[in-house]
Design a protein around this motif. Structure first.
Motif, PDB file in Angstrom:
ATOM      1  N   HIS A  87       0.818  -1.213   0.000  1.00  0.00           N
ATOM      2  CA  HIS A  87       0.000   0.000   0.000  1.00  0.00           C
ATOM      3  C   HIS A  87       0.850   1.261   0.000  1.00  0.00           C
ATOM      4  N   SER A  88       2.103   1.171   0.396  1.00  0.00           N
ATOM      5  CA  SER A  88       2.940   2.352   0.537  1.00  0.00           C
ATOM      6  C   SER A  88       3.269   2.962  -0.816  1.00  0.00           C
ATOM      7  N   GLU A  89       3.304   4.309  -0.875  1.00  0.00           N
ATOM      8  CA  GLU A  89       3.697   5.000  -2.097  1.00  0.00           C
ATOM      9  C   GLU A  89       5.188   5.312  -2.105  1.00  0.00           C
ATOM     10  N   VAL A  90       5.876   5.164  -0.978  1.00  0.00           N
ATOM     11  CA  VAL A  90       7.316   5.339  -0.904  1.00  0.00           C
ATOM     12  C   VAL A  90       7.930   3.955  -1.058  1.00  0.00           C
ATOM     13  N   VAL A  91       8.372   3.648  -2.266  1.00  0.00           N
ATOM     14  CA  VAL A  91       8.851   2.303  -2.573  1.00  0.00           C
ATOM     15  C   VAL A  91      10.205   2.413  -3.270  1.00  0.00           C
ATOM     16  N   ASN A  92      10.605   1.378  -4.010  1.00  0.00           N
ATOM     17  CA  ASN A  92      11.923   1.403  -4.639  1.00  0.00           C
ATOM     18  C   ASN A  92      11.856   1.675  -6.135  1.00  0.00           C
ATOM     19  N   SER A  93      10.765   2.304  -6.585  1.00  0.00           N
ATOM     20  CA  SER A  93      10.656   2.714  -7.987  1.00  0.00           C
ATOM     21  C   SER A  93       9.486   3.678  -8.105  1.00  0.00           C
ATOM     22  N   PHE A  94       9.310   4.210  -9.319  1.00  0.00           N
ATOM     23  CA  PHE A  94       8.177   5.091  -9.588  1.00  0.00           C
ATOM     24  C   PHE A  94       7.086   4.336 -10.344  1.00  0.00           C
ATOM     25  N   ALA A  95       6.928   3.061 -10.056  1.00  0.00           N
ATOM     26  CA  ALA A  95       5.959   2.233 -10.786  1.00  0.00           C
ATOM     27  C   ALA A  95       4.534   2.754 -10.662  1.00  0.00           C
ATOM     28  N   SER A  96       4.219   3.437  -9.553  1.00  0.00           N
ATOM     29  CA  SER A  96       2.862   3.942  -9.351  1.00  0.00           C
ATOM     30  C   SER A  96       2.608   5.262 -10.069  1.00  0.00           C
ATOM     31  N   CYS A  97       3.678   5.933 -10.521  1.00  0.00           N
ATOM     32  CA  CYS A  97       3.476   7.246 -11.162  1.00  0.00           C
ATOM     33  C   CYS A  97       4.444   7.464 -12.320  1.00  0.00           C
ATOM     34  N   PRO A  98       4.504   6.542 -13.290  1.00  0.00           N
ATOM     35  CA  PRO A  98       5.417   6.703 -14.420  1.00  0.00           C
ATOM     36  C   PRO A  98       5.010   7.824 -15.370  1.00  0.00           C
ATOM     37  N   GLN A  99       3.789   8.342 -15.219  1.00  0.00           N
ATOM     38  CA  GLN A  99       3.274   9.345 -16.144  1.00  0.00           C
ATOM     39  C   GLN A  99       4.029  10.666 -16.104  1.00  0.00           C
ATOM     40  N   PHE A 100       4.866  10.862 -15.087  1.00  0.00           N
ATOM     41  CA  PHE A 100       5.607  12.116 -14.984  1.00  0.00           C
ATOM     42  C   PHE A 100       6.966  12.063 -15.679  1.00  0.00           C
ATOM     43  N   PHE A 101       7.257  10.939 -16.333  1.00  0.00           N
ATOM     44  CA  PHE A 101       8.501  10.769 -17.072  1.00  0.00           C
ATOM     45  C   PHE A 101       8.169  10.406 -18.517  1.00  0.00           C
ATOM     46  N   ASN A 119      20.775   6.473   0.464  1.00  0.00           N
ATOM     47  CA  ASN A 119      19.566   6.100   1.200  1.00  0.00           C
ATOM     48  C   ASN A 119      18.352   6.783   0.568  1.00  0.00           C
ATOM     49  N   PRO A 120      17.921   6.303  -0.602  1.00  0.00           N
ATOM     50  CA  PRO A 120      16.875   6.995  -1.354  1.00  0.00           C
ATOM     51  C   PRO A 120      15.464   6.599  -0.946  1.00  0.00           C
ATOM     52  N   ALA A 121      14.524   7.460  -1.303  1.00  0.00           N
ATOM     53  CA  ALA A 121      13.099   7.147  -1.224  1.00  0.00           C
ATOM     54  C   ALA A 121      12.456   7.647  -2.505  1.00  0.00           C
ATOM     55  N   TRP A 122      11.727   6.762  -3.184  1.00  0.00           N
ATOM     56  CA  TRP A 122      11.012   7.126  -4.404  1.00  0.00           C
ATOM     57  C   TRP A 122       9.583   7.480  -3.996  1.00  0.00           C
ATOM     58  N   ALA A 165       6.511  13.397  -9.144  1.00  0.00           N
ATOM     59  CA  ALA A 165       7.329  12.348  -8.528  1.00  0.00           C
ATOM     60  C   ALA A 165       8.623  12.945  -7.997  1.00  0.00           C
ATOM     61  N   THR A 166       9.079  12.434  -6.864  1.00  0.00           N
ATOM     62  CA  THR A 166      10.299  12.952  -6.238  1.00  0.00           C
ATOM     63  C   THR A 166      11.211  11.815  -5.799  1.00  0.00           C
ATOM     64  N   LEU A 167      12.485  11.909  -6.165  1.00  0.00           N
ATOM     65  CA  LEU A 167      13.504  11.042  -5.583  1.00  0.00           C
ATOM     66  C   LEU A 167      14.087  11.801  -4.398  1.00  0.00           C
ATOM     67  N   TYR A 168      13.995  11.210  -3.204  1.00  0.00           N
ATOM     68  CA  TYR A 168      14.365  11.915  -1.974  1.00  0.00           C
ATOM     69  C   TYR A 168      15.576  11.264  -1.317  1.00  0.00           C
TER      70      TYR A 168
END
Length: 276
Positions: free
Chosen positions: A18-32, A46-49, A61-64
């Motif tokens: 359920h989390s939106e902070v995962v190891n890719s932008f699979a939930s929001c590829p539309q911004f690329f 130590n990233p957070a997507w 989308a933000t890489l943090y």
């Protein structure tokens, strides 16, 4: 007992999904463009997507960078609109705190008063408002509210996971001119029907807030302009974060500059976006 254990493990896996902070932008590829994200040269230790979610929708989308407590970059579609500038409060990201089922950005006060988090829990992996009590530096947006169409999308840019300590004269001066004057001119004169933007910050050697939040050495931005769904043009901009000066350059030259600054070959957009 074994069956119960397996059910518990399965339930745990489903919860994590359920989390939106995962190891890719699979939930929001539309911004690329074409779903292609910048390459790994920009990735911190130590990233957070983050698929930036507000009012039940994704807005960019933000890489943090959890360690430096600043975004590496934010990616979005350039869709300026005439919706009013939103409220003045700021959000943080509850999904960076630890295990919880909160999917959207939220105010610090709400997390503390209603969800019983402590300020120390919030501060562990992200910046908080008190970190920005410093003169000469602004809370500089990577995805600016002026590049968003709706009030909800504008509101979603006011999260500290989209903010870096930016030189005040640059933020209010030449970088503001680039965002509010140069971008509209470029997209109009080049006939862009869709423009994908990635704006980032190069980590610096100094920190604010007693070493908690990195002060970037450079702010940069890149755009890929589509005409009738085909990438036709690109451009870039970069500024040192202690001077009120913005250098405009090609996407290829920007990637070359970032390659030197990050110490690894940088690719920002899909190869179909021209580099010249």
């Amino acid at each position: 007992m074994l069956g119960l254990l397996l059910l518990q493990v399965l339930a745990s896996c489903l919860w994590l999904g359920h989390s939106e902070v995962v190891n890719s932008f699979a939930s929001c590829p539309q911004f690329f463009y074409a779903g292609t994200t910048p390459n790994d040269a920009l990735n911190p230790k130590n990233p957070a997507w983050i698929c930036q979610r507000f009012s039940n929708s994704y807005h960019y989308a933000t890489l943090y960078d959890r360690d430096r407590r600043i975004p590496v970059y934010s990616a979005y579609k350039y869709e300026p609109g005439d919706a009013k500038r939103p409220h003045s409060w700021w959000f943080v990201e509850p999904q960076l705190i630890g295990k919880n089922n909160l999917k959207e950005m939220e105010r610090e006060s709400v997390l503390i008063e209603q969800h019983k988090f402590t300020i120390d829990q919030i501060k562990q992996s992200q910046a908080v408002l008190t970190d920005y009590n410093v003169t000469g530096l602004d809370r500089g947006h990577l995805s600016p509210n002026g590049h968003q169409y709706s009030r909800e999308s504008k509101t979603a840019t006011f999260t500290l996971t989209n903010i870096v300590p930016q030189d005040s004269s640059l933020n209010k001066g030449q970088w503001n001119i680039y965002e509010s004057k140069k971008m509209p001119t470029k997209t109009k004169t080049r006939g862009c029907t869709t423009t994908y933007v990635i704006t980032g910050a190069v980590p610096g050697n100094t920190y604010i807030a007693e070493g908690r939040v990195n002060r970037p050495s450079h702010i940069w931005s890149a755009a890929c302009c589509l005409v009738n769904e085909e990438p036709k043009d690109t451009w870039g901009a970069i500024a040192e974060n202690n001077k009120n000066k913005v250098e405009e350059l090609s996407l290829g030259k920007l990637e070359e500059r970032l390659t030197k600054l990050y110490g690894g070959t940088v690719t920002l957009f899909n190869n179909a976006c021209p580099r010249k």
